[in-house]
Scaffold this motif. Sequence first.
Motif, short mmCIF file in Angstrom:
data_model
loop_
_atom_site.label_atom_id
_atom_site.label_comp_id
_atom_site.label_asym_id
_atom_site.label_seq_id
_atom_site.Cartn_x
_atom_site.Cartn_y
_atom_site.Cartn_z
N PRO A 1 3.63 9.06 1.78
CA PRO A 1 3.06 7.89 1.90
C PRO A 1 3.62 6.94 2.68
N ALA A 2 4.42 6.85 3.55
CA ALA A 2 3.97 5.28 4.38
C ALA A 2 3.51 5.40 5.29
N ALA A 3 2.54 7.16 5.74
CA ALA A 3 2.16 6.77 6.70
C ALA A 3 0.76 6.75 6.02
N ARG A 4 0.61 6.55 4.38
CA ARG A 4 -1.03 6.23 4.49
C ARG A 4 -0.82 4.93 4.24
N ALA A 5 0.19 4.28 3.92
CA ALA A 5 -0.26 3.23 3.59
C ALA A 5 -0.22 1.69 4.83
N ALA A 6 0.15 2.49 5.86
CA ALA A 6 0.68 2.21 7.17
C ALA A 6 -1.04 2.82 7.60
N ARG A 7 -1.49 3.45 7.44
CA ARG A 7 -3.34 3.14 7.92
C ARG A 7 -3.71 2.52 7.15
N ARG A 8 -3.89 2.61 6.05
CA ARG A 8 -4.45 1.65 4.86
C ARG A 8 -4.84 0.03 5.01
N ALA A 9 -2.97 -0.10 5.74
CA ALA A 9 -2.81 -1.69 6.00
C ALA A 9 -3.32 -2.20 6.97
N ALA A 10 -3.47 -0.94 8.04
CA ALA A 10 -3.69 -1.78 9.65
C ALA A 10 -5.75 -2.23 9.02
N GLU A 11 -6.49 -0.66 8.39
CA GLU A 11 -7.64 -0.58 7.44
C GLU A 11 -8.34 -2.22 7.62
N GLU A 12 -7.20 -3.16 6.65
CA GLU A 12 -7.53 -3.88 6.02
C GLU A 12 -7.02 -5.72 6.06
N GLY A 13 -6.74 -5.08 7.85
CA GLY A 13 -6.49 -6.03 8.49
C GLY A 13 -4.79 -6.80 8.49
N VAL B 1 2.51 -3.74 4.32
CA VAL B 1 2.97 -2.34 3.94
C VAL B 1 2.67 -1.48 2.79
N ALA B 2 4.45 -2.34 2.38
CA ALA B 2 5.26 -2.05 1.38
C ALA B 2 4.19 -2.34 0.63
N ALA B 3 3.63 -3.20 0.14
CA ALA B 3 2.75 -3.56 -1.14
C ALA B 3 1.37 -2.74 -0.94
N THR B 4 1.21 -2.27 0.18
CA THR B 4 -0.19 -1.64 0.47
C THR B 4 0.32 -0.42 -0.32
N GLU B 5 1.93 0.39 -0.14
CA GLU B 5 1.92 1.78 -0.63
C GLU B 5 2.61 1.83 -2.04
N GLN B 6 3.18 0.50 -2.76
CA GLN B 6 2.99 0.76 -4.01
C GLN B 6 1.45 0.73 -4.71
#
Length: 225
Positions: free
Chosen positions: A153-165, A169-174
């Motif tokens: 989940p942490a890796a997924r959140a980091a990737r998605r947060a990077a994609e979204e500029g 990251v914590a909010a993205t993970e939730q």
Amino acid sequence: MSPIPADVVIAIDGPSGSGKSSTSRGVASRLGLRYLDTGAMFRAMTWWMLEHGVDVHDQAAVAEHAGKGDIVSGNDPLAPTIVVDGTDVAEAIRSEAVTGSVSPVSVVPAVRTRLLELQRAVIGAGGIVVEGRDIGSVVAPDAQVKVYLTADPAARAARRAAEEGGSDVAATEQSLLARDRIDSSRATAPLLMADGAHHIDTTAYTLEEVIDQVVALAEAVEAVQ
């Protein structure tokens, strides 16, 4: 590289941030196949609902309008497009408004039925990599190659947060975990690993390494025919 069947269908499923899009486009590009992002189709439908003032939390209203909107998906993995009623919505469907509304729209059975028809029409005779959450289980259960991608989940959140500029990251993970719960518990076409799917946890791999693994699976299809 061994030749693969001209009618091959490669189904790549998994939760948000697992690497589906990058992997799918990479595999399609390397193998000279078409590409379909079914998630973009759900976002396009959501965009149409918002543009036309439909209350996305009113399932009856969403169902009533599910048959409207001309959605066309481009299939070039190097430059995928999504057009609704003649309007290029590739950027618009990634807005916060659409992201926050796609879950309630995607659980409506009428929406899934409409888009399932469109998705199968695009798949046609094959020669395509299709990504989503129910490709191997519902959209293309006879796909010769089925892959289920996951990641920490942490890796997924980091990737998605990077994609979204650079989103939090914590909010993205939730947000991702909340989407997982919705996708996994919906009555129609829930997120799950299809029978016969190959599970790849992408956390420890580079994108190229994941693409290599999926390409190897596609080459193995030809080897046993």
